[in-house]
Enzyme design. Structure first.
Site, PDB file in Angstrom:
ATOM      1  N   ARG A  48       0.854  -1.180   0.000  1.00 10.48           N
ATOM      2  CA  ARG A  48       0.000   0.000   0.000  1.00 10.48           C
ATOM      3  C   ARG A  48       0.897   1.240   0.000  1.00 10.48           C
ATOM      4  O   ARG A  48       2.102   1.147   0.172  1.00 10.48           O
ATOM      5  CB  ARG A  48      -1.020  -0.007   1.142  1.00 10.48           C
ATOM      6  CG  ARG A  48      -0.686  -0.654   2.436  1.00 10.48           C
ATOM      7  CD  ARG A  48       0.430  -0.007   3.213  1.00 10.48           C
ATOM      8  NE  ARG A  48       0.164   1.413   3.371  1.00 10.48           N
ATOM      9  CZ  ARG A  48       1.052   2.331   3.559  1.00 10.48           C
ATOM     10  NH1 ARG A  48       2.342   2.010   3.630  1.00 10.48           N
ATOM     11  NH2 ARG A  48       0.755   3.594   3.689  1.00 10.48           N
ATOM     12  N   GLY A  49       0.239   2.400  -0.231  1.00 10.03           N
ATOM     13  CA  GLY A  49       1.006   3.616  -0.443  1.00 10.03           C
ATOM     14  C   GLY A  49       1.047   3.869  -1.944  1.00 10.03           C
ATOM     15  O   GLY A  49       1.308   2.947  -2.725  1.00 10.03           O
ATOM     16  N   ASP A 239      -2.067  10.815  -2.352  1.00 14.95           N
ATOM     17  CA  ASP A 239      -2.489   9.739  -3.261  1.00 14.95           C
ATOM     18  C   ASP A 239      -2.863  10.294  -4.625  1.00 14.95           C
ATOM     19  O   ASP A 239      -2.764   9.594  -5.640  1.00 14.95           O
ATOM     20  CB  ASP A 239      -3.647   8.959  -2.651  1.00 14.95           C
ATOM     21  CG  ASP A 239      -3.126   8.100  -1.510  1.00 14.95           C
ATOM     22  OD1 ASP A 239      -2.974   8.638  -0.398  1.00 14.95           O
ATOM     23  OD2 ASP A 239      -2.803   6.925  -1.759  1.00 14.95           O
ATOM     24  N   ASN A 249      -5.499  12.360   0.321  1.00 11.99           N
ATOM     25  CA  ASN A 249      -4.536  11.585   1.110  1.00 11.99           C
ATOM     26  C   ASN A 249      -5.305  10.828   2.196  1.00 11.99           C
ATOM     27  O   ASN A 249      -6.533  10.951   2.311  1.00 11.99           O
ATOM     28  CB  ASN A 249      -3.470  12.505   1.711  1.00 11.99           C
ATOM     29  CG  ASN A 249      -2.305  11.719   2.277  1.00 11.99           C
ATOM     30  OD1 ASN A 249      -1.722  10.891   1.572  1.00 11.99           O
ATOM     31  ND2 ASN A 249      -1.948  11.928   3.529  1.00 11.99           N
ATOM     32  N   LYS A 250      -4.588  10.046   2.946  1.00 11.55           N
ATOM     33  CA  LYS A 250      -5.199   9.182   3.969  1.00 11.55           C
ATOM     34  C   LYS A 250      -6.198   9.946   4.826  1.00 11.55           C
ATOM     35  O   LYS A 250      -5.938  11.078   5.224  1.00 11.55           O
ATOM     36  CB  LYS A 250      -4.071   8.583   4.826  1.00 11.55           C
ATOM     37  CG  LYS A 250      -4.500   7.649   5.915  1.00 11.55           C
ATOM     38  CD  LYS A 250      -5.438   6.548   5.462  1.00 11.55           C
ATOM     39  CE  LYS A 250      -4.897   5.711   4.318  1.00 11.55           C
ATOM     40  NZ  LYS A 250      -5.954   4.836   3.721  1.00 11.55           N
TER      41      LYS A 250
HETATM   42  O1  MRU Z   1      -4.448   3.312   2.106  1.00 10.72           O
HETATM   43  P1  MRU Z   1      -2.959   3.444   1.971  1.00 10.72           P
HETATM   44  O2  MRU Z   1      -2.207   2.940   3.137  1.00 10.72           O
HETATM   45  O3  MRU Z   1      -2.487   2.909   0.645  1.00 10.72           O
HETATM   46  O4  MRU Z   1      -2.768   5.015   1.915  1.00 10.72           O
HETATM   47  C1  MRU Z   1      -1.483   5.544   1.866  1.00 10.72           C
HETATM   48  C2  MRU Z   1      -1.489   6.992   2.120  1.00 10.72           C
HETATM   49  O5  MRU Z   1      -2.486   7.666   2.175  1.00 10.72           O
HETATM   50  C3  MRU Z   1      -0.199   7.649   2.160  1.00 10.72           C
HETATM   51  O6  MRU Z   1      -0.177   8.638   3.116  1.00 10.72           O
HETATM   52  C4  MRU Z   1      -0.025   8.206   0.748  1.00 10.72           C
HETATM   53  O7  MRU Z   1      -0.275   7.174  -0.154  1.00 10.72           O
HETATM   54  C5  MRU Z   1       1.256   8.655   0.447  1.00 10.72           C
HETATM   55  S1  MRU Z   1       2.248   7.306   0.010  1.00 10.72           S
HETATM   56  C6  MRU Z   1       3.838   7.876  -0.066  1.00 10.72           C
END
Ligand code: MRU
Length: 349
Positions: A48-49, A239, A249-250
């Site tokens: 993820r990320g 994202d 973003n998250k």
């Molecule tokens: O749901 P995830 O864990 O994939 O979300 C990730 C995030 O929101 C991160 O903060 C974002 O992707 C930046 S990744 C460098």
């Protein structure tokens, strides 16, 4: 390099992913041999990320190519196009997923690739280039951010944006790492990041290994710290960044940005330009992923709500651009007006 690899291509057509669902208790690597299982791994958040899922999807196409029995380039191209569609469905919000698939597929469309073996090699080479470039971009983001980080900086960070969320080094967490490696005395305050706890589980795991001072805080505590202590900045990843600077973003990022502005704390977004989506005019046009209710109703195997409660679980939110002090990319630091300045940066070669 980190002491672990979120994503690794192995000889013989194997993609190895560090299973992030099991961290920090267990360090388990899973091996994948087909694109469909990589799509599932992205959906299940084994990987993820935003940048990491982009690279994983590119390697998902490389697996399809490597294991294909197709005898003609036309048949192989069709298999790749079908797999690209499956991978695109894995998660909707992070634009890096679509960017990486499009990049590999535009290589696939090269009419000069007239032989099956050549096409297979080209797909793998493109996926490997995406992975290698991601590490270089992240380090440059960190270097570009250095003038913005005072010595003895206290920095609030949300989610996980480090080596686990990327191929290596990280974006927002990469900035904290670069400041630390350049000799600055930084303290990272890591939002725990409900519901998947990427801050408490993953960012803390990474910073502990790297010897970077940190403390984990509850998501709701960031306002308290900003009001009662000198917090120098907040930094988060992204994202998808729309053309006007609105940033998905998250979940919880928006709350953090509003509280940062109320407390006059600079709020930075750190992301490679592969996360900037000039085709999306503003945050309202970004699809926000809704994830399963169990992510809210349970922590690990422990149920924390009564049975059958209604749940809302958006995985991301959009921070309107006017809360963002600057967007830090590998090409430089972009300040408002973002509509104008992101356009200028993205149009520059
Ligand atoms: O749901 P995830 O864990 O994939 O979300 C990730 C995030 O929101 C991160 O903060 C974002 O992707 C930046 S990744 C460098």
């Amino acid at each position: 390099m980190s002491g672990f690899k979120s994503i690794e291509w192995l000889n013989g057509g194997i993609l190895r992913l560090l299973d992030q669902r099991k961290l920090p208790q267990e360090t388990v690597y899973n091996d994948y041999r087909n694109g469909r299982s990589v799509a599932q791994a992205i959906r299940d958040m084994v990987v993820r990320g935003a940048p990491a899922i982009g690279a994983a999807a590119a390697y998902g196409l490389a697996l399809t190519a490597a294991h294909s029995q197709a005898e003609t380039t036309a048949a192989l191209k069709q298999e790749l196009a079908d797999m690209a569609e499956i991978l695109r469905q894995a998660r909707p919000t992070a634009v890096n997923l679509f960017w990486a698939i499009d990049r590999v597929m535009s290589r696939v469309d090269d009419p000069a690739l007239a032989a099956v073996d050549g096409l297979k090699t080209a797909v793998l080479t493109e996926a490997q280039a995406i992975a290698a470039e991601d590490v270089a971009l992240n380090k440059q983001i960190g270097r570009n951010a250095l003038p913005l980080i005072p010595d003895e900086a206290k920095i609030i960070h949300h989610c996980n944006t480090g080596s686990l969320a990327t191929v290596d080094y990280g974006t927002a967490l990469g900035i904290i790492r670069m400041a630390h490696e350049s000799g600055k005395k930084v303290l990272a305050l890591l939002d725990e990041t409900r519901p998947r706890l990427q801050g408490a589980r993953l960012s803390a795991w990474e910073l502990k290994q790297q010897g970077i001072p940190f403390m984990v805080i509850a998501d709701g505590a960031s306002g308290h710290f900003m009001r009662t202590q000198k917090i120098d900045l907040c930094v988060v990843g992204a994202d998808r960044i729309a053309a006007n600077g609105d940033t998905a973003n998250k979940i919880g990022t928006y709350n953090l940005a509003v509280v940062a502005q109320a407390n006059h704390v600079p709020f930075y977004v750190a992301a490679p330009t592969t996360t900037i989506d000039m085709a999306t005019p503003n945050g309202d046009a970004i699809e926000i992923e809704e994830r399963p209710a169990e992510e809210i109703t349970t922590i690990g195997n422990c149920k924390i709500t009564p049975d059958d409660v209604p749940v809302g679980n958006p995985a991301f939110d959009v921070t309107p651009a006017h809360y963002i002090t600057a967007i830090i990319t590998e090409r430089g630091v972009v300040y408002p007006p973002f509509e104008e300045n992101l356009g200028k940066m993205m149009n520059k070669d």
